[in-house]
Scaffold this active site. Structure first.
Site, PDB file in Angstrom:
ATOM      1  N   GLU A 289       8.283   9.243   2.810  1.00 28.20           N
ATOM      2  CA  GLU A 289       7.924   9.757   4.134  1.00 28.20           C
ATOM      3  C   GLU A 289       8.849  10.911   4.546  1.00 28.20           C
ATOM      4  O   GLU A 289       8.456  11.793   5.303  1.00 28.20           O
ATOM      5  CB  GLU A 289       8.007   8.601   5.147  1.00 28.20           C
ATOM      6  CG  GLU A 289       7.115   8.793   6.352  1.00 28.20           C
ATOM      7  CD  GLU A 289       6.950   7.498   7.140  1.00 28.20           C
ATOM      8  OE1 GLU A 289       6.330   6.556   6.626  1.00 28.20           O
ATOM      9  OE2 GLU A 289       7.461   7.433   8.277  1.00 28.20           O
ATOM     10  N   HIS A 318       7.760  -6.002 -18.774  1.00 31.55           N
ATOM     11  CA  HIS A 318       6.562  -6.522 -19.443  1.00 31.55           C
ATOM     12  C   HIS A 318       5.301  -6.030 -18.754  1.00 31.55           C
ATOM     13  O   HIS A 318       4.233  -6.619 -18.909  1.00 31.55           O
ATOM     14  CB  HIS A 318       6.620  -8.047 -19.467  1.00 31.55           C
ATOM     15  CG  HIS A 318       7.826  -8.533 -20.195  1.00 31.55           C
ATOM     16  ND1 HIS A 318       7.827  -8.824 -21.538  1.00 31.55           N
ATOM     17  CD2 HIS A 318       9.103  -8.726 -19.763  1.00 31.55           C
ATOM     18  CE1 HIS A 318       9.043  -9.196 -21.901  1.00 31.55           C
ATOM     19  NE2 HIS A 318       9.839  -9.144 -20.845  1.00 31.55           N
ATOM     20  N   LYS A 432      -2.414   7.659  11.968  1.00 29.89           N
ATOM     21  CA  LYS A 432      -2.373   6.815  13.169  1.00 29.89           C
ATOM     22  C   LYS A 432      -3.429   7.272  14.165  1.00 29.89           C
ATOM     23  O   LYS A 432      -4.151   6.473  14.753  1.00 29.89           O
ATOM     24  CB  LYS A 432      -0.987   6.913  13.842  1.00 29.89           C
ATOM     25  CG  LYS A 432       0.110   6.100  13.183  1.00 29.89           C
ATOM     26  CD  LYS A 432       1.365   6.187  14.051  1.00 29.89           C
ATOM     27  CE  LYS A 432       2.494   5.335  13.521  1.00 29.89           C
ATOM     28  NZ  LYS A 432       3.659   5.295  14.376  1.00 29.89           N
TER      29      LYS A 432
HETATM   30  O1  PA5 Z   1       9.559   5.962   9.791  1.00 26.85           O
HETATM   31  C1  PA5 Z   1       8.723   6.109  10.669  1.00 26.85           C
HETATM   32  O2  PA5 Z   1       8.892   6.869  11.636  1.00 26.85           O
HETATM   33  C2  PA5 Z   1       7.417   5.322  10.634  1.00 26.85           C
HETATM   34  O3  PA5 Z   1       7.294   4.598   9.458  1.00 26.85           O
HETATM   35  C3  PA5 Z   1       7.364   4.344  11.814  1.00 26.85           C
HETATM   36  O4  PA5 Z   1       8.481   3.494  11.744  1.00 26.85           O
HETATM   37  C4  PA5 Z   1       6.093   3.520  11.779  1.00 26.85           C
HETATM   38  O5  PA5 Z   1       4.983   4.352  11.766  1.00 26.85           O
HETATM   39  C5  PA5 Z   1       6.022   2.597  13.008  1.00 26.85           C
HETATM   40  O6  PA5 Z   1       6.165   3.339  14.176  1.00 26.85           O
HETATM   41  P1  PA5 Z   1       6.509   2.659  15.544  1.00 26.85           P
HETATM   42  O7  PA5 Z   1       7.884   2.064  15.454  1.00 26.85           O
HETATM   43  O8  PA5 Z   1       6.439   3.742  16.557  1.00 26.85           O
HETATM   44  O9  PA5 Z   1       5.484   1.588  15.772  1.00 26.85           O
END
Ligand code: PA5
Length: 465
Positions: A289, A318, A432
Site C-alpha cells: 500500500e 512444499h 472504498k
Molecule cells: O493503511 C491504511 O490507511 C488503510 O489500510 C486503512 O487502515 C484501512 O483502509 C482502514 O481504514 P480506517 O481505519 O479508516 O477504517
C-alpha cells in the site's frame, strides 16, 4: 537483544552476470538513497515518535485496567480492517500463547481480530462468542470504512440483545478507536457516550500499530507495552544516528528498489516461525500500500511498486519453493528467523530402525527448522536468487517493536528512493468509494451510476461447468 540483518545473500560475490547486485551497483546508487534519507529525517513523520508518546499508552493502559476491573471479560474482539487490524493480528500471533483462542495466558482474555465481513465467519462468531464476557474494540480512523461500519452495527445489535436491550450496558462493552476530531464515528461517539481512544493526527493506518490502534489490544492482552516501545525507540535512535552507509533500513530499502527496477519486483517475506506468519501479512500491506503507486511525487504517471508475497517455512517449501528455485528469477527473499524459540521439543528415540528416522535420533525441532531454512537459503543462492535475513534473538515484545519500526522506516526510505509518496493510498480510497456507491451511500449516486453503466456495457463472457 538485537534485530540482526544479514544482507550478504543479496550481493553477488563474483560477477554481476549471476543475477544478484554487486556492491559497486549499490554504492553508485547510494547518493539517491542518502537524499531520500535526508528528506525523511528533515521532516520526520509522526509515527516515528509514537513509541515516545507516553500519554497515548497511558490512555490505553487506563482503559484496559478499567475494562478488566469488572472481572467479566474473557474475550476481547477487535473489529477493523487493513491498517486497523493487521498490526493487532501480528502482535497477537507473535506474543500471545500460540493457541490462545483455546488456552489464553492465565488472567488474560482470548483475543480475536475480525477483519472481514464474510457472513459465514462473522455470523458464526457472533452466534458463538459469549457476549456477556466480551469487550469489543472497533477501530476505524475515518469511520467511513464500510466493512468496519457493518461489523460495528452487527456487534452492537448482538451486544444489546445480550444485555437484554440495555443500550448503556451494551455501550460499556465497547471501546472505539478513531480520529479524535473528525470522521464519521466521532460525532455519535461523543453524543452517545461511547468510550474512545484516539488515532493520532498524521498517522496512517499501516503505520499506526504503536498508537492506540495496536496498543490497546496489547494492553488488553497483557503484553509488555513498554518493551514494544523500547524496541522501536532503540531502532529509531540507532537508525537516526548511524552513517547512511551503515543504515540497515536504508541498505535494505535501496537493495529492494534496485532489484525491483532491475526486474525483480516480487518481494517474498519468508517467515520461519509459526509465530511470525502474521508479521508477513502486516509487511505485505505496509510494502504494497505504501509503494504501489500510479503517480510519482512530481505528479507523473509511473505505475510502480513491488509485489509482496507471504511464505511460511517450511510449509511453503512444499508449495512454493519449486517456483522460487527454478521459476523466473524475478523475486527477492527476506527470511525471518528466530534465534531462539519459546520452547524446545526433542524428537524421541525411533520406535523402529528405519531410514525414515535414523537421522532424527537425538535431534530437536528447532534444529530441524533452522536446517530447513538454511537448506532453502542455499538452494535459492545456488540458483542465484537474492536472499537476506532478518533475525530476532527471540520472539518478545522488544524484538517485535524493533521489527515494526525497522520495516516502517525501510518502507518510508524505499518510497523516497522511488520518488513516490509512501503515506497515501488513493487506490484503496477508490475501492472504498466504489463499495459505498454500490451500497447506496448518500452523496455517491453519480459514482454508482458510472459503475452501473460500466457493468452494463461490459460484454458478457460467462461459462459454467
Ligand atoms: O493503511 C491504511 O490507511 C488503510 O489500510 C486503512 O487502515 C484501512 O483502509 C482502514 O481504514 P480506517 O481505519 O479508516 O477504517
Amino acid at each position: 537483544m538485537a534485530l540482526h540483518l544479514d544482507l550478504s545473500g543479496l550481493f553477488d560475490p563474483t560477477s554481476e552476470s549471476a543475477g544478484r547486485l554487486t556492491r559497486e551497483q549499490l554504492a553508485s546508487a547510494m547518493p539517491r538513497a542518502i537524499a531520500a534519507r535526508e528528506a525523511h529525517l528533515a521532516n520526520l513523520p509522526k509515527w516515528r515518535s509514537l513509541h515516545a508518546q507516553g500519554d497515548l499508552q497511558a490512555a490505553c493502559d487506563a482503559r484496559a485496567k478499567q475494562v478488566k476491573a469488572a472481572g467479566d471479560v474473557d474475550y476481547f474482539v477487535v473489529l477493523g480492517i487493513g491498517g486497523s487490524a493487521l498490526g493487532n493480528t501480528a502482535m497477537v500471533s507473535a506474543l500471545a500463547p500460540v493457541f490462545q483462542e483455546w488456552n489464553p495466558e492465565p488472567g488474560q482474555p482470548r483475543v480475536f481480530v475480525l477483519d472481514n465481513v464474510d457472513p459465514d465467519w462473522l455470523g458464526e462468531f457472533f452466534a458463538s462468542v459469549p457476549l456477556e464476557r466480551t469487550h469489543i474494540n472497533v477501530i476505524s480512523k475515518s469511520g467511513g470504512t464500510i466493512e468496519t461500519s457493518s461489523q460495528f452495527l452487527i456487534a452492537f445489535d448482538a451486544m444489546k440483545q445480550a444485555c437484554c436491550g440495555d443500550e448503556n450496558a451494551a455501550r460499556a462493552r465497547f471501546t472505539i478507536t478513531t480520529d479524535p476530531k473528525t470522521g464519521h464515528f466521532r460525532g455519535f461517539c461523543d453524543e452517545l457516550g461511547f468510550f474512545t481512544l484516539p488515532v493520532p493526527d498524521g498517522v496512517g493506518g499501516r503505520f499506526s500499530v504503536m498508537s492506540p490502534v495496536g496498543m490497546f489490544t496489547a494492553a488488553m492482552a497483557g503484553f509488555d507495552c513498554a518493551s514494544i516501545h523500547a524496541g522501536a525507540a532503540r531502532v529509531d535512535k540507532n537508525l537516526a544516528e548511524c552513517a547512511p552507509e551503515d543504515d540497515p533500513a536504508l541498505l535494505y530499502a535501496l537493495a529492494h528498489v534496485l532489484y525491483m527496477e532491475g526486474g525483480k519486483p516480487v518481494h517474498v517475506h519468508f517467515a520461519y516461525a509459526h509465530r511470525l506468519r502474521f508479521l508477513a501479512d502486516w509487511y505485505k500491506q505496509l510494502w504494497a500500500e505504501s509503494l504501489g503507486k500510479r503517480l510519482n511525487a512530481a505528479g507523473e504517471v509511473v505505475h510502480v511498486g513491488p509485489t509482496p508475497v507471504k511464505a511460511v517455512g517450511p510449509t511453503d517449501q512444499h508449495s512454493q519453493a519449486q517456483l522460487y528455485v527454478e521459476g523466473p528469477n524475478d523475486k527477492v527473499y527476506t527470511m525471518l528467523k528466530l534465534r531462539k524459540f519459546g520452547r524446545e521439543v526433542e524428537i524421541p528415540e525411533p520406535f523402529v530402525k528405519s531410514q525414515a528416522f535414523e537421522h532424527l535420533r537425538g535431534r530437536k525441532l528447532s534444529e530441524l527448522m533452522e536446517q530447513e531454512r538454511c537448506g532453502t537459503e542455499v538452494a535459492l543462492l545456488d540458483a542465484n536468487r537474492p536472499v537476506c535475513l532478518i533475525e530476532m534473538c527471540g520472539m518478545d515484545a522488544f524484538h517485535l517493536g524493533q521489527y515494526f519500526q525497522f520495516l516502517q522506516i525501510a518502507t518510508a526510505y524505499a518510497g523516497g528512493i522511488m520518488g513516490i509518496d509512501p503515506f497515501d493510498q488513493p487506490g484503496v480510497e477508490a475501492g472504498k468509494i466504489a463499495a459505498l456507491a454500490l451500497m447506496g451511500c448518500e452523496g455517491f449516486e453519480q459514482r454508482a451510476a458510472e459503475i452501473q453503466a460500466t457493468f452494463a456495457a461490459r460484454e458478457s463472457f460467462q461459462l459454467s461447468c
